[in-house]
Scaffold this motif. Sequence first.
Motif, PDB file in Angstrom:
ATOM      1  N   GLY A  15       0.858  -1.183   0.000  1.00 57.21           N
ATOM      2  CA  GLY A  15       0.000   0.000   0.000  1.00 57.21           C
ATOM      3  C   GLY A  15       0.887   1.222   0.000  1.00 57.21           C
ATOM      4  O   GLY A  15       1.484   1.578  -1.008  1.00 57.21           O
ATOM      5  N   SER A  16       1.011   1.836   1.156  1.00 58.47           N
ATOM      6  CA  SER A  16       1.892   2.995   1.270  1.00 58.47           C
ATOM      7  C   SER A  16       3.349   2.569   1.463  1.00 58.47           C
ATOM      8  O   SER A  16       4.251   3.399   1.435  1.00 58.47           O
ATOM      9  N   CYS A  17       3.569   1.283   1.673  1.00 57.21           N
ATOM     10  CA  CYS A  17       4.939   0.772   1.685  1.00 57.21           C
ATOM     11  C   CYS A  17       5.510   0.844   0.267  1.00 57.21           C
ATOM     12  O   CYS A  17       4.760   0.916  -0.699  1.00 57.21           O
ATOM     13  N   GLN A  56      -1.484   6.004  -1.195  1.00 59.19           N
ATOM     14  CA  GLN A  56      -2.166   6.446   0.017  1.00 59.19           C
ATOM     15  C   GLN A  56      -3.544   5.789   0.021  1.00 59.19           C
ATOM     16  O   GLN A  56      -4.433   6.175  -0.741  1.00 59.19           O
ATOM     17  N   MET A  57      -3.693   4.781   0.856  1.00 66.37           N
ATOM     18  CA  MET A  57      -4.917   3.978   0.838  1.00 66.37           C
ATOM     19  C   MET A  57      -6.096   4.724   1.451  1.00 66.37           C
ATOM     20  O   MET A  57      -7.221   4.623   0.989  1.00 66.37           O
ATOM     21  N   PHE A  58      -5.827   5.439   2.509  1.00 64.16           N
ATOM     22  CA  PHE A  58      -6.906   6.123   3.221  1.00 64.16           C
ATOM     23  C   PHE A  58      -6.782   7.618   3.038  1.00 64.16           C
ATOM     24  O   PHE A  58      -5.697   8.168   3.099  1.00 64.16           O
ATOM     25  N   ASN A  59      -7.909   8.245   2.817  1.00 75.38           N
ATOM     26  CA  ASN A  59      -7.916   9.674   2.659  1.00 75.38           C
ATOM     27  C   ASN A  59      -8.698  10.313   3.805  1.00 75.38           C
ATOM     28  O   ASN A  59      -9.917  10.321   3.793  1.00 75.38           O
ATOM     29  N   PHE A  60      -7.967  10.785   4.793  1.00 72.71           N
ATOM     30  CA  PHE A  60      -8.618  11.487   5.894  1.00 72.71           C
ATOM     31  C   PHE A  60      -8.797  12.946   5.499  1.00 72.71           C
ATOM     32  O   PHE A  60      -7.868  13.559   4.994  1.00 72.71           O
ATOM     33  N   PRO A  61      -9.979  13.494   5.766  1.00 74.99           N
ATOM     34  CA  PRO A  61     -10.148  14.927   5.484  1.00 74.99           C
ATOM     35  C   PRO A  61      -9.144  15.717   6.326  1.00 74.99           C
ATOM     36  O   PRO A  61      -8.967  15.441   7.513  1.00 74.99           O
ATOM     37  N   MET A  80       0.498  11.899   7.667  1.00 75.42           N
ATOM     38  CA  MET A  80      -0.310  10.851   7.066  1.00 75.42           C
ATOM     39  C   MET A  80       0.118  10.498   5.652  1.00 75.42           C
ATOM     40  O   MET A  80      -0.159   9.418   5.175  1.00 75.42           O
ATOM     41  N   ILE A  92       2.336   9.159   4.191  1.00 71.07           N
ATOM     42  CA  ILE A  92       3.531   8.363   4.422  1.00 71.07           C
ATOM     43  C   ILE A  92       3.993   7.677   3.144  1.00 71.07           C
ATOM     44  O   ILE A  92       5.184   7.486   2.927  1.00 71.07           O
ATOM     45  N   ASN A 119      -4.054   5.541  -5.067  1.00 68.64           N
ATOM     46  CA  ASN A 119      -4.721   5.135  -3.827  1.00 68.64           C
ATOM     47  C   ASN A 119      -5.102   3.657  -3.880  1.00 68.64           C
ATOM     48  O   ASN A 119      -6.155   3.250  -3.420  1.00 68.64           O
ATOM     49  N   PHE A 120      -4.226   2.851  -4.498  1.00 70.28           N
ATOM     50  CA  PHE A 120      -4.535   1.444  -4.653  1.00 70.28           C
ATOM     51  C   PHE A 120      -3.333   0.572  -4.294  1.00 70.28           C
ATOM     52  O   PHE A 120      -2.192   1.024  -4.338  1.00 70.28           O
ATOM     53  N   GLY A 121      -3.635  -0.687  -3.926  1.00 67.99           N
ATOM     54  CA  GLY A 121      -2.584  -1.618  -3.528  1.00 67.99           C
ATOM     55  C   GLY A 121      -1.927  -2.290  -4.729  1.00 67.99           C
ATOM     56  O   GLY A 121      -2.503  -2.353  -5.809  1.00 67.99           O
TER      57      GLY A 121
END
Lengths: 204, 162
Positions: free
Chosen positions: B28-30, B96-101, B107, B109, B136-138
């Motif tokens: 993911g973000s790795c 970036q898998m998750f998108n926090f507002p 974040m 990362i 935003n994908f694995g």
Amino acid sequence: MKDFSELNAIQLDALKEISNIGAGNAATSLSLMLGRKIDMSVPKANIAPFNQIMNYLGGAESEVAGGYMRVDGESPMGILFLIPKDQVYFFIDLIFGQPLGTTQDLNEMHFSALKEIVNILAGSYLNALSAFTQQVYSPSVPALAIDMAGAILGEVLQQIGEFSDYALVIENVFIEQERHISGHFFLLPEPKTLELLLRTLGVL
Amino acid sequence: MTTEPIKVGMADLRAAPAPLTLITTGLGSCVGVCLWDPITKVGGLAHIMLPDSTQSRSIQNKAKYADTGVTLLIEEMVKLGAQKGRLVAKIAGGAQMFNFPGASNVMRIGERNTEAVKKCLEQEKIKILAEDTGGNFGRTIEFSTTNGQLLIKTISKGEKVV
């Protein structure tokens, strides 16, 4: 305590016990929301190095919907709710009270609904935890991703990665009996949160 | 001869000679860093989790960080006969898998991992031949030590070889 790998059996049992209470609360909320009986499995607490943690999740490549919330402050931790992709549509049907099989595709409204589920589950779980520890937990808004389990969990584990080479994953499975729909709820405490929890439980 | 691919877990790294294949699943973000020596056909794959070991309290596992991971991967490959000066790189991941507002810098990362890996490779004077990062994908990646080809698989964006 320096690392999760040093946890003993009594400590793990204590963690499972509070997780059981938290998840019981969450299962009741879910049951009320869906208007169905929701059962829950005996909680599991696994400690594993990062390179093995995926084995507990049915493989890093399996496609899942993952709702993620972070708790910051005194007791930082991550909360993750995973539903296998092939069961997400059923979940949506249950939420909207539609005949199972109606939903074939996910839209914005479905995304919001899933986030709300995560919000409510995490809220009830944390309330139970709060009653125990006398701590106030303020979770973030939920974020949602639908992709490989490994990619999703990896991003959650990065928060712990700065402190440890091991992750402690406390897992509860929610099961809707009729259609065998299951959701996996994970609590991932950071080391300092774990210390607080164990101290409150009197096992540190 | 068929050989099972060698699995590289999160925050882990492996070096291997041809004809082995190195695989890491669910990036993911790795960031997956693949290094290859085209002459001796020694390859290496590191599944980097965090950008910087100097910012961290636990550095027992060097494979976890971009800076220490890249260095260690080179060392492991040299042990198998690779020559550092010949190494070339392909990298993938850093999503970036998750998108926090209102997400802060902390974040993002994935992006920071990618930048850190590139900086380390530049310092080691290793050329990046291919890069598939961001989004935003694995990704699941398979790296062939036989020809240095990198197969990148995703759920929503198909497959490609770089």
